[in-house]
Every structure is written in C-alpha cells, then in structure tokens.
Design a protein around this motif. Structure first.
Motif: not given
Lengths: 163, 287
Positions: A139-142, A156-163, B163-166, B239-249
């Motif tokens: 996740a890349s959060r704000t 994050s793209r997964a939604g919003e939460s309060v800590l 799909r990304l969240n899965a 973007d909406c992909g956030e860190l759903s990315r990979r560095l190829d080993p």
C-alpha cells in the motif's frame, strides 16, 4: 480541486507542527516513506514528519544533507517544533504510517522495513513508542492529522481507517 | 474486455509531440549536423526554445555559466544532451491534466517521469557503468502508454482495484488481464507514432519484461526497470497500483544492486527531482 481551509500538505522531507484547531496536516502518498505523527491531547497540538530514509549517518558530511530526509535526524526536529508550542513528550500519542513494500519477494530496496525500524529506534531514544501503526504491505498510504480533534486518518486504495 | 483495435485507434487521438522533436530526432541520428542546423529547427517553436533554455539552466542539466541561446546550449552540452532537454520540455506540454484510470494528476505523472530519468542516469554513476545513449529521454518517456490506456482502464477501475487488493498481482499484470494489453506495449506504439529514437520505443516495450530485451539494450532496460521501482517506492507517481510492483530478481543480479546503492542514488538526487518537478506542472493540454 479546492483545498479545505487550514489544510496543509506535508511534502517529502517536511516537518510541521501546529496548535491551531483548524489545521489539518495531510501527507503526500508515502510509498516506502513514513509519516511520524504526534499529538498532545492536553495542549491540543500536534505535528507530522514525512521521512524517506532511515539513517543520516552516511550523509551528514555530504553537500546534499537534509536532516528532514531521515528518521534519526528528523524526529528530533519534530519534537523540537512541538516543544516550542507547549507539547510534552510524556503526553504525546505517536502514530507511524507508511513503510510500504513492493511485491518483491527479495525486497531488494528494503526501504519500508528499514524506515520503520529506524523510526521506532529513534523514538525509543526519547522514551516514546508508537501507540498505533498502519505500515507495510504493497500500500502507498497517505496520513492525515486533524489538529483540532487529534484524529489520525489513514487512506489507501484499500479504503480509509482512523488510528 | 475492450477490443485492442479500439485502444490502438486511441493512439491516433493522443496529442503529438511538436514536429520539432521528430525533426531533431532525425537530425541527431545522422552523422553530419551543425549547431546552426539544430538552432534553426528548435527556434521554429518559441515555447520549446524557452522551455529548453529554462531546463538547460536547471540544477540537473545546468552549467556554472548561464546558457542564453540554443547555439550556446549545443556547444556546451552537446547535441544529444540538448535533444534530451528539448524532448523533456516538449513532453511536459502534452501530459493531460488528469490521467484517468490510474487516478493520477499530471504533476505526479511528470514527477514520476523525471524521477525515473534522473535515477536511471545516477544509477550508472553509482554502479560504475557506461551511460547508454539517450538514457534520460528513454527513461523520461518510458510510460507514455499510460496516456492512452488510462481512459480504457477507468471503465474497469472497480474490478482493477479488487484484483490489486486481492494480493500478489502487479499493476501491469492487472492492466493486461483487464485490457489484453498494457501501457508498455501501447507506449511502444506511441513512441513510433511520435517518430522518437528507437531507444524510446524499446524502453516502453520492455521495461516490465527485462529478461526478453533485444540484444544491445539490456543495460538500458535494467536501469529503467530499477529506476521505475525506486521512483514508485519513494512515492513519485503513485497511482491506483500503489506498490503492487516488482523488481525482477534477474535485474538485481545483473546490476548487483544493494539496498545502500539504491538509497545513495535516491538521497543524492532528492533536490534535483524536487527542482525539476517544480519546473513544469504538466497538464499542458486537455485530453
């Protein structure tokens, strides 16, 4: 897009604190970086620090050295700003947000985890420990801190939460 | 799934880089040229000339003395470097204000492009390699396919986020599963349509498939692949992909990457990226 009154963006390597109740601090998307959020509910003031790297040790003597890039040299800056507006470390609620990790099984960059460990270690030096964390994963959060209420919100793209 | 033909037709609708860039590209690929030829072509486009001079004087490209003319820029920086600066200036003007589908503003897209370009070059220095030709331009323009397929992804954004969240699926894999193509493949077509140097087409086509690269371009693609992951990790161009990315080993092995080497690259270029990001907000034209 209009920005709500009192909203301040905390950019990368930025440290901010406020006791103004209408201030809302919002980080940029954090990626593997980390937002350190502190709030003192007695004096109703708080601050946010957005760091990118764990330790300043290797860079202190370089021309591009910026203390607010690093966990170990930036957290004291945030504590200093908060002390100036009357906050006391003993009353501080601390939250850590970010430290994302790509979907890389070997995690070659290994930045999110190192940032998190360095932030925790630096906080311990000041007898502080995070009361809440939203960290890790792809996740890349704000992070958002509402100074008036002390509410800390994570998005994050997964939604919003309060800590 | 959206028909591939529809997506390809959209490549035709994309704003083009000014003709000047294609003409400069032809000029630098020839053996014979002069500073006067270059100046003559650039100065046909006054806005591009102004952007070129502004960028040439930036801390990243800058020289100790102020560059005040295209001819002086060519003399001091060399024709290929000035082409790279001109292409950067032209590119910043064709990014639409919002890249739908990726949920990304133009400024973020530009920041990501700049970060990948700067990291690619700095990696060369950090790792003691020789700089492949036109690395900056190839890295800057590696994601132009996103400007085309974004509109199609936006129709499927709910399913994509699911799909990304899965879990274990990268953004580019999700694009492919959603559209039957991805920004890398489409980007290669855009580069061709814009008559850009071949390395830009190659950078687009292979930066997510670094183990299938045509001979002679392995290092360029490994650099861009690494710089891309580094930029996303540092929060440039989220973007909406956030860190759903990979560095190829295999890339990490070929370049002998270490966490500290990557960190040094990112720390030493922080100010340059901030400064270049602020020079253009992107969003020069409506999509």
């Amino acid at each position: 897009m209009s920005v709500p009154m009192g909203e301040e963006t905390v950019t990368k390597a930025d440290v901010r604190a406020s006791a103004a109740p209408d201030t809302i601090f919002v980080s940029e998307p954090l990626g593997a970086g980390l937002a350190v959020v502190m709030y003192d509910s007695v004096c109703k003031a708080g601050g946010m620090f957005s760091l990118l790297f764990p330790s300043a040790r290797e860079y202190r003597r370089t021309p591009e050295f910026r203390p607010a890039l690093f966990a170990d040299s930036g957290i004291p800056l945030l504590l200093g700003l908060l002390a100036e507006i009357g906050c006391e470390p003993a009353r501080m609620r601390v939250a850590l947000i970010g430290a994302g990790t790509p979907l890389d099984p070997s995690d070659t960059l290994c930045l999110g985890r190192r940032n998190l460990l360095a932030a925790r270690r630096t906080l311990w030096r000041y007898n502080l420990a995070p009361a809440a964390e939203a960290v890790g994963g792809p996740a890349s959060r704000t992070a958002t801190l509402e100074v008036g209420t002390g509410r800390i919100i994570v998005r994050s793209r997964a939604g919003e939460s309060v800590l | 799934m959206i028909a591939l033909e529809k997506i390809l037709a959209h490549v035709e609708d994309l704003p083009t880089l000014p003709d000047v860039v294609a003409r400069l590209s032809t000029l630098i690929s020839g053996d014979v040229w002069s500073a006067a030829d270059f100046e003559e072509v650039v100065e046909l486009d006054p806005a591009l000339t102004a952007n070129l001079l502004r960028l040439a004087n930036s801390p990243y490209f800058g020289f100790s003395r102020k560059i005040t003319s295209v001819r002086q820029a060519v003399t001091l920086m060399g024709i290929k470097r000035v082409f790279e600066v001109a292409a950067s200036g032209a590119f910043s003007r064709v990014i639409p204000p919002h890249i739908s589908g990726y949920d990304m503003q133009a400024r973020e897209f530009w920041r990501h492009s700049i970060a990948v370009a700067i990291y690619s070059e700095r990696l060369v220095l950090e790792l003691g390699l020789s700089l492949p030709t036109l690395t900056f331009t190839a890295a800057l323009l590696h994601d132009v396919g996103k400007l085309v397929i974004g509109a199609f992804l936006s129709q499927e954004s709910g399913a994509m986020v699911q799909r990304l969240n899965a879990g274990d699926t990268t953004m580019v894999e999700v694009e492919h599963a959603t559209l039957g193509t991805d920004h890398a493949q489409v980007g290669a077509l855009v580069a061709k349509k814009w008559n850009l140097p071949e390395v830009v087409e190659i950078a687009n086509q292979w930066h997510h498939r670094p183990n299938e690269v045509p001979a002679g371009h392995q290092m360029l693609i490994d650099l861009i692949h690494t710089a891309d992951l580094l930029a996303h990790s540092l929060g440039y161009g989220i973007d909406c992909g956030e860190l759903s990315r990979r560095l190829d080993p295999e890339v990490a092995r070929r370049l002998t990457l270490t966490p500290m080497a990557l960190e040094r690259v990112a720390v030493s270029t922080f100010d340059q990226i901030q400064s270049m990001s602020g020079m253009f907000g992107g969003g020069g034209k409506k999509s």
